[in-house]
Structures are given as C-alpha cells and as structure tokens.
Design a protein around this motif. Structure first.
Motif, PDB file in Angstrom:
ATOM      1  N   ASP A 134       8.323  13.626   5.256  1.00 28.15           N
ATOM      2  CA  ASP A 134       7.503  12.469   4.891  1.00 28.15           C
ATOM      3  C   ASP A 134       6.923  12.572   3.481  1.00 28.15           C
ATOM      4  O   ASP A 134       6.364  11.603   2.974  1.00 28.15           O
ATOM      5  CB  ASP A 134       6.350  12.305   5.891  1.00 28.15           C
ATOM      6  CG  ASP A 134       5.514  13.573   6.027  1.00 28.15           C
ATOM      7  OD1 ASP A 134       5.981  14.508   6.688  1.00 28.15           O
ATOM      8  OD2 ASP A 134       4.402  13.639   5.463  1.00 28.15           O
ATOM      9  N   PRO A 137       9.131  10.573   0.146  1.00 27.54           N
ATOM     10  CA  PRO A 137       9.022   9.104   0.201  1.00 27.54           C
ATOM     11  C   PRO A 137       7.592   8.601   0.038  1.00 27.54           C
ATOM     12  O   PRO A 137       7.358   7.572  -0.608  1.00 27.54           O
ATOM     13  CB  PRO A 137       9.569   8.763   1.594  1.00 27.54           C
ATOM     14  CG  PRO A 137      10.389   9.933   2.001  1.00 27.54           C
ATOM     15  CD  PRO A 137       9.755  11.122   1.358  1.00 27.54           C
ATOM     16  N   SER A 138       6.636   9.338   0.606  1.00 29.12           N
ATOM     17  CA  SER A 138       5.239   8.902   0.507  1.00 29.12           C
ATOM     18  C   SER A 138       4.725   8.991  -0.921  1.00 29.12           C
ATOM     19  O   SER A 138       4.048   8.082  -1.411  1.00 29.12           O
ATOM     20  CB  SER A 138       4.355   9.743   1.435  1.00 29.12           C
ATOM     21  OG  SER A 138       4.697   9.541   2.789  1.00 29.12           O
ATOM     22  N   ARG A 140       6.470   8.822  -3.623  1.00 29.04           N
ATOM     23  CA  ARG A 140       7.108   7.735  -4.404  1.00 29.04           C
ATOM     24  C   ARG A 140       6.397   6.410  -4.145  1.00 29.04           C
ATOM     25  O   ARG A 140       6.180   5.618  -5.075  1.00 29.04           O
ATOM     26  CB  ARG A 140       8.590   7.641  -4.046  1.00 29.04           C
ATOM     27  CG  ARG A 140       9.405   8.815  -4.572  1.00 29.04           C
ATOM     28  CD  ARG A 140      10.893   8.507  -4.597  1.00 29.04           C
ATOM     29  NE  ARG A 140      11.608   9.552  -5.345  1.00 29.04           N
ATOM     30  CZ  ARG A 140      12.495  10.376  -4.834  1.00 29.04           C
ATOM     31  NH1 ARG A 140      12.805  10.299  -3.549  1.00 29.04           N
ATOM     32  NH2 ARG A 140      13.091  11.290  -5.588  1.00 29.04           N
ATOM     33  N   ARG A 141       6.019   6.183  -2.904  1.00 22.86           N
ATOM     34  CA  ARG A 141       5.302   4.949  -2.551  1.00 22.86           C
ATOM     35  C   ARG A 141       3.942   4.908  -3.228  1.00 22.86           C
ATOM     36  O   ARG A 141       3.545   3.874  -3.779  1.00 22.86           O
ATOM     37  CB  ARG A 141       5.175   4.871  -1.027  1.00 22.86           C
ATOM     38  CG  ARG A 141       4.322   3.735  -0.507  1.00 22.86           C
ATOM     39  CD  ARG A 141       4.505   3.521   0.995  1.00 22.86           C
ATOM     40  NE  ARG A 141       4.619   4.770   1.733  1.00 22.86           N
ATOM     41  CZ  ARG A 141       3.600   5.515   2.125  1.00 22.86           C
ATOM     42  NH1 ARG A 141       2.362   5.161   1.815  1.00 22.86           N
ATOM     43  NH2 ARG A 141       3.797   6.627   2.829  1.00 22.86           N
ATOM     44  N   TRP A 142       3.217   6.015  -3.210  1.00 23.94           N
ATOM     45  CA  TRP A 142       1.900   6.056  -3.859  1.00 23.94           C
ATOM     46  C   TRP A 142       2.027   5.795  -5.357  1.00 23.94           C
ATOM     47  O   TRP A 142       1.213   5.072  -5.946  1.00 23.94           O
ATOM     48  CB  TRP A 142       1.241   7.412  -3.634  1.00 23.94           C
ATOM     49  CG  TRP A 142       0.971   7.751  -2.207  1.00 23.94           C
ATOM     50  CD1 TRP A 142       0.774   6.869  -1.159  1.00 23.94           C
ATOM     51  CD2 TRP A 142       0.873   9.055  -1.639  1.00 23.94           C
ATOM     52  NE1 TRP A 142       0.567   7.549   0.002  1.00 23.94           N
ATOM     53  CE2 TRP A 142       0.609   8.885  -0.249  1.00 23.94           C
ATOM     54  CE3 TRP A 142       0.969  10.347  -2.163  1.00 23.94           C
ATOM     55  CZ2 TRP A 142       0.458   9.972   0.609  1.00 23.94           C
ATOM     56  CZ3 TRP A 142       0.815  11.425  -1.316  1.00 23.94           C
ATOM     57  CH2 TRP A 142       0.559  11.245   0.059  1.00 23.94           C
ATOM     58  N   ARG A 143       3.035   6.376  -5.950  1.00 21.26           N
ATOM     59  CA  ARG A 143       3.222   6.198  -7.398  1.00 21.26           C
ATOM     60  C   ARG A 143       3.556   4.741  -7.733  1.00 21.26           C
ATOM     61  O   ARG A 143       3.142   4.241  -8.781  1.00 21.26           O
ATOM     62  CB  ARG A 143       4.300   7.152  -7.917  1.00 21.26           C
ATOM     63  CG  ARG A 143       3.884   8.632  -7.838  1.00 21.26           C
ATOM     64  CD  ARG A 143       4.956   9.537  -8.426  1.00 21.26           C
ATOM     65  NE  ARG A 143       5.084   9.329  -9.850  1.00 21.26           N
ATOM     66  CZ  ARG A 143       4.329   9.922 -10.779  1.00 21.26           C
ATOM     67  NH1 ARG A 143       3.385  10.776 -10.421  1.00 21.26           N
ATOM     68  NH2 ARG A 143       4.509   9.677 -12.051  1.00 21.26           N
ATOM     69  N   ARG A 144       4.302   4.097  -6.868  1.00 20.51           N
ATOM     70  CA  ARG A 144       4.598   2.677  -7.110  1.00 20.51           C
ATOM     71  C   ARG A 144       3.331   1.825  -7.108  1.00 20.51           C
ATOM     72  O   ARG A 144       3.300   0.752  -7.733  1.00 20.51           O
ATOM     73  CB  ARG A 144       5.577   2.147  -6.051  1.00 20.51           C
ATOM     74  CG  ARG A 144       7.013   2.605  -6.248  1.00 20.51           C
ATOM     75  CD  ARG A 144       7.996   1.753  -5.458  1.00 20.51           C
ATOM     76  NE  ARG A 144       7.766   1.814  -4.023  1.00 20.51           N
ATOM     77  CZ  ARG A 144       8.314   2.713  -3.204  1.00 20.51           C
ATOM     78  NH1 ARG A 144       9.143   3.638  -3.698  1.00 20.51           N
ATOM     79  NH2 ARG A 144       8.058   2.687  -1.920  1.00 20.51           N
ATOM     80  N   HIS A 145       2.306   2.303  -6.444  1.00 17.71           N
ATOM     81  CA  HIS A 145       1.020   1.598  -6.428  1.00 17.71           C
ATOM     82  C   HIS A 145       0.085   2.095  -7.529  1.00 17.71           C
ATOM     83  O   HIS A 145      -1.116   1.803  -7.513  1.00 17.71           O
ATOM     84  CB  HIS A 145       0.348   1.737  -5.055  1.00 17.71           C
ATOM     85  CG  HIS A 145       0.954   0.860  -4.005  1.00 17.71           C
ATOM     86  ND1 HIS A 145       2.019   1.245  -3.223  1.00 17.71           N
ATOM     87  CD2 HIS A 145       0.643  -0.412  -3.626  1.00 17.71           C
ATOM     88  CE1 HIS A 145       2.338   0.277  -2.396  1.00 17.71           C
ATOM     89  NE2 HIS A 145       1.533  -0.741  -2.624  1.00 17.71           N
ATOM     90  N   ASN A 253       2.906   9.619   5.901  1.00 16.53           N
ATOM     91  CA  ASN A 253       3.245   8.211   6.135  1.00 16.53           C
ATOM     92  C   ASN A 253       2.027   7.391   6.509  1.00 16.53           C
ATOM     93  O   ASN A 253       2.002   6.167   6.306  1.00 16.53           O
ATOM     94  CB  ASN A 253       4.291   8.088   7.239  1.00 16.53           C
ATOM     95  CG  ASN A 253       5.645   8.658   6.824  1.00 16.53           C
ATOM     96  OD1 ASN A 253       6.007   8.629   5.642  1.00 16.53           O
ATOM     97  ND2 ASN A 253       6.402   9.177   7.776  1.00 16.53           N
ATOM     98  N   GLN A 256      -1.915   5.173   3.132  1.00 18.32           N
ATOM     99  CA  GLN A 256      -1.438   3.983   2.413  1.00 18.32           C
ATOM    100  C   GLN A 256      -2.404   3.639   1.290  1.00 18.32           C
ATOM    101  O   GLN A 256      -3.629   3.715   1.459  1.00 18.32           O
ATOM    102  CB  GLN A 256      -1.346   2.794   3.381  1.00 18.32           C
ATOM    103  CG  GLN A 256      -0.443   3.012   4.576  1.00 18.32           C
ATOM    104  CD  GLN A 256       1.021   2.953   4.216  1.00 18.32           C
ATOM    105  OE1 GLN A 256       1.405   2.301   3.225  1.00 18.32           O
ATOM    106  NE2 GLN A 256       1.876   3.620   4.984  1.00 18.32           N
ATOM    107  N   SER A 260      -2.005  -1.887  -0.191  1.00 17.66           N
ATOM    108  CA  SER A 260      -0.819  -2.069   0.644  1.00 17.66           C
ATOM    109  C   SER A 260      -1.149  -2.122   2.129  1.00 17.66           C
ATOM    110  O   SER A 260      -0.272  -2.328   2.960  1.00 17.66           O
ATOM    111  CB  SER A 260       0.167  -0.921   0.400  1.00 17.66           C
ATOM    112  OG  SER A 260      -0.371   0.311   0.809  1.00 17.66           O
TER     113      SER A 260
END
Length: 261
Positions: A134, A137-138, A140-145, A253, A256, A260
């Motif tokens: 986890d 991917p997590s 990468r998601r945080w960085r996108r925000h 995961n 958030q 988001s």
C-alpha cells in the motif's frame, strides 16, 4: 476500512520506515543477519580503505562516550593505528558492533557502518528493499494532492536511500523530498522533530508524522506535529491507553488528503 483524513493544514508527511513503510521482519530477518554474517569478512576486505577507517573512528568515538557515561560495553580501543595484529583489531570491532546490535542501539556510528555494508549488498543484488504494497500507491496519491513526503528513520540516510533505491518496486526515491536520520536527533526526543520542521521550512503543525512506535509519536506530538500510528502485523502491540491517544490506521490506503475525502 475507515478513511482517515490527513489534517487539512498538513503540507508534508514524515514517515518512519521499520514497521511503517517496511515490515519489521525485513529488518530483523534480512538486514541485521546480513551484518552479523558478513561483518568480519567486510572489515577484513576494506580495513585499509579510508571509508572503513572513518567508520572505525566513529565507533571509537562512540565507545569513548559510552565509557564517559559509564555504559556497560566491550572495553577495546577500536583503533587501527594501535595494533600490529590486524586480525585482533578486527575482532574487537566485530565484538563492539555485535554488542551494539544485541542492545538494539541506534548510534550514528553503528548505522553508518551498517549502511556501507548494505550498500555493497544492494548494489550486488544480494538484497532488495521490501515495502508494504500500500506504500508506493499511497505516496503517489498524496503527492498528486500537493503533499511533500519525507523519511525519518534511525537507519542512516544512506541506508534509507538504498532500501528505496533498490526496492522490490524498483527505484522509488523520486517519491521522497528528503531524508532524516539520527544526525538530526534521536527519534524519541521532541527536539528532533522541531529541528526537522525547521529544516523542511514549515511549522510543526504543518507536518503529519506516521510511525508505529508510541514513544516516537509522543515526541512528535510534543513538538506540535500531527501524529498517525500504524498498526501492522508483527509490530509491537499498543496498550489500550496508547490506542486511545492516537489516530490509528492499519494501511496507508486509509490516509486520504483532506481535499479527497
């Protein structure tokens, strides 16, 4: 799986490694045994090299400090210059290093030598860094925000970069904005987290620290950081009181970014 919102004022996440991004078993069953099994051979091979001499010098300085503090430890000089018997000198260094590891010490001297040994193992393909599925991917998601992500571990910065640079997921070092180790301070000390915030360039309350260790969580919280405690298989079990003090997650995961959720 309950979603946990990262505090809205957070601009940076600070992540522990052992038990947080990486299973404790990887450290205890792979990394540490590698040191024990190869330490004497490594020292024998590299004894006359400048880097190895510097490692031994730091171990000597740590020993001197231990003696000043009246800590129980193997009493040896740990200095290449005083021995005509190289094998004896190496055995004394081995004894000191193994004693520190048995005591689960986090000294910079120990971590530096370990980092240099692991570098050879990673680059030679004998070890690959393990991360929970986890984690990547997590992040990468945080960085996108727009969140920045840093690592703070008792392992040396070099050892951290080796783990993520030679991981089973490939080279994922680009996911991190910076790394901190015990050169900034011990992880159970409040001042360490204040220094990290200063180094990052934000206030402590703009950082969320993610760890599996309650005493680290308390130190970060005392410094003014937001804290999330990760409960992973094999981690030290939290008391009921500790469970009531902190936000708990079992997977990245669940974490958030505020926008988001």
């Amino acid at each position: 799986m309950a979603v946990v919102a990262i505090p809205a004022n957070t601009s940076a996440l600070l992540l522990d490694i052992e038990g947080t991004t990486t299973p404790i078993t990887f450290v205890k069953d792979i990394l540490f045994p590698y040191i024990r099994d190869h330490l004497e051979d490594y020292l024998s091979t590299h004894w006359e090299e400048d880097e190895c001499k510097q490692d031994v010098h730091l171990l000597k300085k740590q020993l001197e400090e231990d003696l000043r503090q009246n800590r129980a430890c193997p009493v040896h000089v740990l200095d290449q210059t005083v021995h005509t018997d190289e094998e004896k000198a190496i055995r004394e260094v081995v004894e000191n290093v193994l004693w520190q590891m048995e005591a689960d010490r986090k000294t910079t001297a120990l971590k530096q030598l370990q980092g240099h040994m692991w570098r050879a193992a990673y680059s030679g393909g004998r070890i690959k860094g393990e991360v929970y599925p986890d984690v990547v991917p997590s992040i990468r998601r945080w960085r996108r925000h727009g969140l920045k992500v840093y690592i703070y571990s008792s392992g040396s910065v070099e050892a951290q970069k080796l783990l993520f640079g030679y991981s089973e997921e490939g080279d994922v070092l680009d996911l991190f904005d910076g790394h901190f180790d015990t050169n900034i301070g011990l992880k159970a000390e409040c001042k360490s987290y204040e220094r990290i915030a200063e180094r990052i360039g934000c206030t402590p309350d703009e950082i969320t620290f993610v760890t599996d260790v309650s005493r680290e969580a308390k130190a970060a919280e005392d410094a003014g950081m937001n804290v999330v405690v990760v409960v992973r298989p094999g981690n030290l079990e939290l008391s009921e009181e500790e469970r009531g003090l902190y936000t708990l997650v079992t997977s990245f995961n669940q974490l958030q970014a505020a926008g988001s959720v």
